[in-house]
Design a protein around this motif. Structure first.
Motif, PDB file in Angstrom:
ATOM      1  N   SER A 168     106.781  11.825 -49.294  1.00  0.00           N
ATOM      2  CA  SER A 168     107.701  12.850 -48.806  1.00  0.00           C
ATOM      3  C   SER A 168     107.788  14.027 -49.771  1.00  0.00           C
ATOM      4  O   SER A 168     107.753  15.194 -49.363  1.00  0.00           O
ATOM      5  CB  SER A 168     109.080  12.236 -48.587  1.00  0.00           C
ATOM      6  N   ASP A 169     107.880  13.733 -51.063  1.00  0.00           N
ATOM      7  CA  ASP A 169     107.931  14.801 -52.075  1.00  0.00           C
ATOM      8  C   ASP A 169     106.647  15.629 -52.059  1.00  0.00           C
ATOM      9  O   ASP A 169     106.685  16.866 -52.133  1.00  0.00           O
ATOM     10  CB  ASP A 169     108.151  14.202 -53.462  1.00  0.00           C
ATOM     11  N   SER A 170     105.501  14.958 -51.976  1.00  0.00           N
ATOM     12  CA  SER A 170     104.221  15.665 -51.983  1.00  0.00           C
ATOM     13  C   SER A 170     104.076  16.554 -50.752  1.00  0.00           C
ATOM     14  O   SER A 170     103.606  17.690 -50.846  1.00  0.00           O
ATOM     15  CB  SER A 170     103.062  14.665 -52.036  1.00  0.00           C
ATOM     16  N   VAL A 171     104.475  16.035 -49.597  1.00  0.00           N
ATOM     17  CA  VAL A 171     104.377  16.816 -48.363  1.00  0.00           C
ATOM     18  C   VAL A 171     105.277  18.046 -48.435  1.00  0.00           C
ATOM     19  O   VAL A 171     104.868  19.155 -48.069  1.00  0.00           O
ATOM     20  CB  VAL A 171     104.754  15.941 -47.147  1.00  0.00           C
ATOM     21  N   ASN A 172     106.494  17.875 -48.925  1.00  0.00           N
ATOM     22  CA  ASN A 172     107.406  19.025 -49.043  1.00  0.00           C
ATOM     23  C   ASN A 172     106.859  20.076 -49.991  1.00  0.00           C
ATOM     24  O   ASN A 172     106.933  21.287 -49.718  1.00  0.00           O
ATOM     25  CB  ASN A 172     108.779  18.545 -49.524  1.00  0.00           C
ATOM     26  N   THR A 173     106.270  19.643 -51.096  1.00  0.00           N
ATOM     27  CA  THR A 173     105.693  20.580 -52.063  1.00  0.00           C
ATOM     28  C   THR A 173     104.535  21.351 -51.434  1.00  0.00           C
ATOM     29  O   THR A 173     104.438  22.577 -51.561  1.00  0.00           O
ATOM     30  CB  THR A 173     105.205  19.832 -53.310  1.00  0.00           C
ATOM     31  N   LYS A 174     103.650  20.608 -50.769  1.00  0.00           N
ATOM     32  CA  LYS A 174     102.495  21.252 -50.141  1.00  0.00           C
ATOM     33  C   LYS A 174     102.923  22.227 -49.035  1.00  0.00           C
ATOM     34  O   LYS A 174     102.370  23.323 -48.901  1.00  0.00           O
ATOM     35  CB  LYS A 174     101.579  20.186 -49.546  1.00  0.00           C
ATOM     36  N   LEU A 175     103.899  21.835 -48.247  1.00  0.00           N
ATOM     37  CA  LEU A 175     104.378  22.710 -47.174  1.00  0.00           C
ATOM     38  C   LEU A 175     105.004  23.984 -47.734  1.00  0.00           C
ATOM     39  O   LEU A 175     104.819  25.078 -47.186  1.00  0.00           O
ATOM     40  CB  LEU A 175     105.387  21.964 -46.301  1.00  0.00           C
ATOM     41  N   ASN A 176     105.750  23.858 -48.813  1.00  0.00           N
ATOM     42  CA  ASN A 176     106.342  25.036 -49.448  1.00  0.00           C
ATOM     43  C   ASN A 176     105.269  25.977 -49.974  1.00  0.00           C
ATOM     44  O   ASN A 176     105.359  27.200 -49.827  1.00  0.00           O
ATOM     45  CB  ASN A 176     107.273  24.613 -50.580  1.00  0.00           C
ATOM     46  N   ASP A 177     104.204  25.389 -50.595  1.00  0.00           N
ATOM     47  CA  ASP A 177     103.100  26.210 -51.093  1.00  0.00           C
ATOM     48  C   ASP A 177     102.388  26.913 -49.934  1.00  0.00           C
ATOM     49  O   ASP A 177     102.020  28.089 -50.035  1.00  0.00           O
ATOM     50  CB  ASP A 177     102.098  25.348 -51.866  1.00  0.00           C
ATOM     51  N   PHE A 178     102.195  26.186 -48.849  1.00  0.00           N
ATOM     52  CA  PHE A 178     101.510  26.748 -47.691  1.00  0.00           C
ATOM     53  C   PHE A 178     102.328  27.880 -47.077  1.00  0.00           C
ATOM     54  O   PHE A 178     101.781  28.922 -46.673  1.00  0.00           O
ATOM     55  CB  PHE A 178     101.277  25.643 -46.677  1.00  0.00           C
ATOM     56  N   GLN A 179     103.631  27.699 -47.000  1.00  0.00           N
ATOM     57  CA  GLN A 179     104.499  28.742 -46.459  1.00  0.00           C
ATOM     58  C   GLN A 179     104.481  29.983 -47.340  1.00  0.00           C
ATOM     59  O   GLN A 179     104.464  31.122 -46.839  1.00  0.00           O
ATOM     60  CB  GLN A 179     105.935  28.209 -46.346  1.00  0.00           C
ATOM     61  N   ARG A 180     104.429  29.764 -48.638  1.00  0.00           N
ATOM     62  CA  ARG A 180     104.382  30.899 -49.566  1.00  0.00           C
ATOM     63  C   ARG A 180     103.082  31.686 -49.385  1.00  0.00           C
ATOM     64  O   ARG A 180     103.072  32.925 -49.396  1.00  0.00           O
ATOM     65  CB  ARG A 180     104.502  30.395 -51.006  1.00  0.00           C
ATOM     66  N   ASP A 181     101.971  30.959 -49.194  1.00  0.00           N
ATOM     67  CA  ASP A 181     100.690  31.643 -48.979  1.00  0.00           C
ATOM     68  C   ASP A 181     100.680  32.390 -47.649  1.00  0.00           C
ATOM     69  O   ASP A 181     100.095  33.478 -47.536  1.00  0.00           O
ATOM     70  CB  ASP A 181      99.543  30.623 -49.010  1.00  0.00           C
ATOM     71  N   LEU A 182     101.317  31.827 -46.647  1.00  0.00           N
ATOM     72  CA  LEU A 182     101.416  32.530 -45.360  1.00  0.00           C
ATOM     73  C   LEU A 182     102.202  33.827 -45.502  1.00  0.00           C
ATOM     74  O   LEU A 182     101.854  34.850 -44.907  1.00  0.00           O
ATOM     75  CB  LEU A 182     102.086  31.623 -44.322  1.00  0.00           C
ATOM     76  N   ASP A 183     103.264  33.788 -46.290  1.00  0.00           N
ATOM     77  CA  ASP A 183     104.058  34.998 -46.515  1.00  0.00           C
ATOM     78  C   ASP A 183     103.234  36.063 -47.230  1.00  0.00           C
ATOM     79  O   ASP A 183     103.365  37.253 -46.940  1.00  0.00           O
ATOM     80  CB  ASP A 183     105.306  34.655 -47.330  1.00  0.00           C
ATOM     81  N   LYS A 184     102.346  35.630 -48.136  1.00  0.00           N
ATOM     82  CA  LYS A 184     101.506  36.588 -48.853  1.00  0.00           C
ATOM     83  C   LYS A 184     100.513  37.252 -47.907  1.00  0.00           C
ATOM     84  O   LYS A 184     100.241  38.447 -47.996  1.00  0.00           O
ATOM     85  CB  LYS A 184     100.752  35.884 -49.977  1.00  0.00           C
ATOM     86  N   VAL A 185      99.969  36.450 -46.961  1.00  0.00           N
ATOM     87  CA  VAL A 185      99.029  37.012 -46.008  1.00  0.00           C
ATOM     88  C   VAL A 185      99.718  38.053 -45.127  1.00  0.00           C
ATOM     89  O   VAL A 185      99.187  39.120 -44.839  1.00  0.00           O
ATOM     90  CB  VAL A 185      98.413  35.896 -45.130  1.00  0.00           C
ATOM     91  N   SER A 186     100.929  37.742 -44.696  1.00  0.00           N
ATOM     92  CA  SER A 186     101.654  38.680 -43.837  1.00  0.00           C
ATOM     93  C   SER A 186     102.052  39.944 -44.570  1.00  0.00           C
ATOM     94  O   SER A 186     102.294  40.972 -43.964  1.00  0.00           O
ATOM     95  CB  SER A 186     102.901  37.998 -43.264  1.00  0.00           C
ATOM     96  N   SER A 187     102.109  39.904 -45.907  1.00  0.00           N
ATOM     97  CA  SER A 187     102.483  41.095 -46.674  1.00  0.00           C
ATOM     98  C   SER A 187     101.258  41.817 -47.229  1.00  0.00           C
ATOM     99  O   SER A 187     101.328  42.500 -48.236  1.00  0.00           O
ATOM    100  CB  SER A 187     103.412  40.695 -47.834  1.00  0.00           C
ATOM    101  N   ASN A 188     100.081  41.613 -46.560  1.00  0.00           N
ATOM    102  CA  ASN A 188      98.833  42.301 -46.914  1.00  0.00           C
ATOM    103  C   ASN A 188      98.387  42.003 -48.337  1.00  0.00           C
ATOM    104  O   ASN A 188      97.944  42.889 -49.072  1.00  0.00           O
ATOM    105  CB  ASN A 188      98.991  43.825 -46.725  1.00  0.00           C
ATOM    106  N   SER A 189      98.489  40.746 -48.765  1.00  0.00           N
ATOM    107  CA  SER A 189      98.009  40.351 -50.082  1.00  0.00           C
ATOM    108  C   SER A 189      96.506  40.123 -50.007  1.00  0.00           C
ATOM    109  O   SER A 189      95.932  40.009 -48.918  1.00  0.00           O
ATOM    110  CB  SER A 189      98.711  39.071 -50.535  1.00  0.00           C
ATOM    111  N   PRO A 190      95.808  40.027 -51.140  1.00  0.00           N
ATOM    112  CA  PRO A 190      94.363  39.798 -51.125  1.00  0.00           C
ATOM    113  C   PRO A 190      93.988  38.397 -50.615  1.00  0.00           C
ATOM    114  O   PRO A 190      92.813  38.102 -50.438  1.00  0.00           O
ATOM    115  CB  PRO A 190      93.952  39.979 -52.594  1.00  0.00           C
TER     116      PRO A 190
END
Length: 247
Positions: free
Chosen positions: A12-34
């Motif tokens: 459960s801890d690992s899944v939550n960590t990975k999901l948070n990282d994935f959400q952060r990367d999605l936010d970067k893509v939406s903000s025109n990051s490299p």
């Protein structure tokens, strides 16, 4: 059980960590990051692989735990037997019925109602046929004497069986379907099988059963003998004569 709980908490801890990282990367893509969608897809596939491997490991732990529980339940039933075919009546005394049946058919010395610790009908009442009687004996020695005297019940309409767990009963039924009734029996809660090659096996689970059934060699079909050269020539001539037309 504690090991399974710890594994679930860690997953459960690992899944939550990975999901948070994935959400952060999605936010970067939406903000025109490299960060590109290709790298995001690769990260997602890595996360998917991790989830599947973690779930497989957890499933193996659950299966091991289930196996231990099944073995514990089997040991608890070591002093118990099922008696089938006994007519059912209202307000009956099952211990008295079993004692009378043993006296009439099993011819066991020193067997009495005191040899039975508890007895009861198994399952809900049915009008079609009597329910089996579960008999718990005072010790395993008495139980074994009753069990090994089961051949004396032949022709009486009564039969005995071991009180298997649901899992082992399922294994036993499938084994009988695959290898035949006469090639399968139970002893102390384990299923014993004689396969087509004469080998003896002892199984407890469906995976055990399927592992031995997959190793059985199918019988080699008999090949019809090819006609000898002289026979082949004679056969050809006879066919020619049959097809020849008279002028």
């Amino acid at each position: 059980m504690e090991t399974v709980k710890e594994s679930i908490a860690a997953l459960s801890d690992s899944v939550n960590t990975k999901l948070n990282d994935f959400q952060r990367d999605l936010d970067k893509v939406s903000s025109n990051s490299p960060l590109t969608t290709a790298s995001l897809a690769a990260e997602f596939m890595s996360f998917k692989s991790f989830i599947f491997s973690a779930l497989n490991a957890l499933q193996r732990q659950v299966e091991l735990l289930g196996g231990e529980i099944d073995r514990l339940e089997t040991r608890k039933r070591r002093k118990m037997l099922l008696l089938h075919g006994v007519p059912e009546e209202k307000a009956e005394n099952t211990s008295a019925i079993v004692t009378a049946l043993a006296a009439d058919h099993l011819n066991l010395a020193n067997f009495s109602s005191s040899s039975i610790k508890a007895s009861y009908r198994l399952g809900r009442s049915l009008d079609q046929k009597p329910r089996p009687i579960v008999v718990k004996f005072t010790d395993t020695a008495v139980r074994d004497k009753v069990w090994f005297a089961k051949t004396k019940l032949k022709g009486t309409g009564y039969t005995q069986s071991e009180f298997l767990t649901r899992t082992r009963h399922q294994v036993f039924m499938e084994a009988r379907q695959r290898f035949g009734i006469s090639n399968c029996w139970t002893r102390e809660g384990c299923i014993h099988i004689v396969t087509t090659d004469g080998e003896r096996h002892k199984v407890e689970t469906l995976s055990d059963l399927r592992s031995i059934s997959n190793t059985q060699k199918s019988p080699i079909p008999e090949k019809s003998e090819a006609p000898k050269p002289a026979e082949h020539k004679q056969l050809a001539l006879s066919r020619t004569k049959r097809t020849a037309k008279h002028k």
